[in-house]
Design a protein around this motif. Structure first.
Motif, PDB file in Angstrom:
ATOM      1  N   THR A  58       0.833  -1.194   0.000  1.00  0.00           N
ATOM      2  CA  THR A  58       0.000   0.000   0.000  1.00  0.00           C
ATOM      3  C   THR A  58       0.875   1.253   0.000  1.00  0.00           C
ATOM      4  N   TRP A  59       0.247   2.392  -0.259  1.00  0.00           N
ATOM      5  CA  TRP A  59       0.979   3.654  -0.202  1.00  0.00           C
ATOM      6  C   TRP A  59       1.650   3.829   1.159  1.00  0.00           C
ATOM      7  N   ARG A  78      -0.099  13.592   0.536  1.00  0.00           N
ATOM      8  CA  ARG A  78       0.175  12.167   0.736  1.00  0.00           C
ATOM      9  C   ARG A  78      -1.011  11.339   0.254  1.00  0.00           C
ATOM     10  N   PRO A  79      -0.779  10.361  -0.611  1.00  0.00           N
ATOM     11  CA  PRO A  79      -1.877   9.510  -1.071  1.00  0.00           C
ATOM     12  C   PRO A  79      -2.485   8.693   0.067  1.00  0.00           C
ATOM     13  N   ASP A  80      -3.689   8.192  -0.161  1.00  0.00           N
ATOM     14  CA  ASP A  80      -4.385   7.352   0.806  1.00  0.00           C
ATOM     15  C   ASP A  80      -3.501   6.168   1.175  1.00  0.00           C
ATOM     16  N   ALA A  81      -3.167   6.066   2.457  1.00  0.00           N
ATOM     17  CA  ALA A  81      -2.214   5.056   2.912  1.00  0.00           C
ATOM     18  C   ALA A  81      -2.686   3.638   2.654  1.00  0.00           C
ATOM     19  N   SER A  82      -3.994   3.419   2.531  1.00  0.00           N
ATOM     20  CA  SER A  82      -4.520   2.060   2.364  1.00  0.00           C
ATOM     21  C   SER A  82      -4.679   1.651   0.907  1.00  0.00           C
ATOM     22  N   ALA A  83      -4.431   2.566  -0.025  1.00  0.00           N
ATOM     23  CA  ALA A  83      -4.626   2.272  -1.454  1.00  0.00           C
ATOM     24  C   ALA A  83      -3.385   1.609  -2.048  1.00  0.00           C
TER      25      ALA A  83
END
Length: 454
Positions: A58-59, A78-83
């Motif tokens: 993930t990110w 910051r991109p979505d940490a779970s994507a």
């Protein structure tokens, strides 16, 4: 050159990929000047070549903490940490912005052609450790230059050196002469020209890891739209419990799901399997290719071949420095027992740092995928810890260099060859890894080997 003068030189980092740029960020954090040399025209040039492939991490696992500190003041989001990003996402949304922040500390179109000690070839001992490194580079227009460095971090990866089809590690007979019908990368079927190459045709896929799973699933999707599209999956082993990876037990869920999709492609008839096949030759049969095994077994003709048998490090430009490499994996000697697929058919990648990555030649380090030599399944967060530890050591903070802690999935090297990749060993190798992750202190008491955590 005296030690004080050498300390004023930059640390040369080879490769503006995720680990190379993270190394630069950690060096900046330590007040040390980095110079990142990238052979390609952009940050993450190699990553961009598999921009269509989605990562297992993930990110939240793909962004280095020191790099994020550099990016934060710029307004970077910051991109979505779970994507789960694709390679293209990773390059565009993280690697290129990070390289832009580093500015003139990153030099593009600079291919490293050699590394040595100033005035000392490989065999000279006298005064060796007191000399800086010389780094020979060639620019895109062919011009040559020479740089000096206090230390060298090789994060150039292994993308440029895919392993061949031959079961003995060398190209199969005829492999080079049939290169027009063979690719060593997961095809990008969103490209119309590439899609046309495989639509309605029989394609052999050689390899047993995640890249092979990806190619299988892509061709299975294509088969639903184009009649006659079929994949022939060629395995050196038989079909066993772990052929498709850890499945639902895999602590990298996206990787487990990919293995299950590959299994579904086979069960749906979009792909067939050929087991116990070790390729020795490739022959032309009109417009098609025939693969021949070591025991003379011949497969039905195919139109294309996708070879996904892993990668290996290019060590040619390091011939004048003294590296301590394992004779099998071509990984640093102290690291090799922790990642050796001959031992870890399914086991733990122990976190590691400067102690495991040092060489007889002081001040040179192989990091990232390059540090794994021929071993599979490297995780970005492992590389981030590598360069954090090494940067601390270069700065003289040995306590911080050895105090490296990281939680990693126990499934880090699943899919290794095990004892030997013959069909009869497939059933003995067990199923997917299922042990819980642990936090380990590295550099201090890391086990020399493990039988795996399955």
């Amino acid at each position: 050159m005296n030690a004080l003068a050498t300390d004023q030189l930059p640390v040369v980092v080879m490769g503006a990929g995720p680990i190379g740029l993270a190394a630069a960020a950690h060096l900046v954090e330590r007040g040390i000047e980095p110079l990142v040399l990238e052979a390609g025209p952009t940050a993450g040039s190699a990553v961009r070549e598999w921009s269509h492939v989605r990562l297992f991490s993930t990110w939240g696992e793909l962004i280095d903490p020191a790099a994020e500190k550099l990016l934060a003041p710029t307004g970077w989001v910051r991109p979505d940490a779970s994507a789960y990003p694709t390679g293209g996402d990773w390059a565009e949304r993280y690697l290129q912005p990070l390289a832009d922040v580093l500015g003139d500390k990153v030099r593009y179109g600079a291919a490293v052609t050699g590394v040595a000690r100033a005035g000392r070839d490989r065999i000279v001992d006298s005064g060796r450790d007191e000399q800086p490194f010389t780094v020979h580079i060639q620019s895109a227009d062919g011009a040559e230059a020479l740089l000096t460095a206090r230390a060298v971090i090789d994060a150039s990866g292994t993308w440029s050196a895919p392993s061949p089809m031959g079961a003995d590690g060398l190209p199969a007979l005829g492999e080079k002469n049939t290169a027009d019908r063979i690719t060593y990368r997961v095809p990008n079927l969103s490209d119309p020209a590439v899609r046309a190459r495989y639509a309605g045709r029989r394609t052999a896929i050689v390899g047993s890891g995640a890249s092979a799973f990806t190619a299988l699933t892509l061709l299975a999707d294509l088969a639903k739209e184009h009649d006659g599209t079929h994949a022939v999956w060629i395995l050196r082993r038989g079909i066993g419990d772990n052929t498709y990876g850890g499945g639902e037990a895999d602590q990298l869920p996206a990787r487990g799901a990919l293995g299950l999709r590959a299994k579904a492609a086979v069960e749906a008839g979009h792909a067939s399997t050929v087991t116990g096949f070790r390729t020795q030759a490739v022959e032309r049969d009109g417009d098609q290719l025939v693969l021949v095994s070591e025991n003379g077994r011949r497969l039905d003709p195919v139109d294309e071949v996708i070879v996904l048998t892993g990668f290996r490090p290019d060590l040619s430009f390091l011939s004048e420095v003294r590296l301590g490499l394992d004779e099998r994996l071509q990984a640093p000697t102290a690291l090799a027992p922790l990642i050796d697929p001959n031992v870890h058919s399914c086991g733990t990648v122990y976190p590691h740092g400067v102690n495991e990555l040092s060489h007889p030649e002081q001040g040179i380090y192989l990091v990232g995928m390059k540090s794994y030599g021929r071993a599979p399944t490297f995780l970005a967060m492992t590389g981030y810890e590598q360069v954090r530890s090494i940067s601390a050591a270069i700065a003289g903070d040995q306590e911080a260099a050895e105090r490296v802690e990281l939680t990693l999935p126990e499934t880090g090297v699943c899919g290794g060859a095990g004892l030997f990749d013959e069909p009869e060993n497939a059933e003995e190798s067990g199923g997917g890894c299922c042990a819980a992750p642990t936090t380990l202190q590295i550099g201090v008491g890391a086990p020399a080997s493990t039988s795996g955590g399955c």
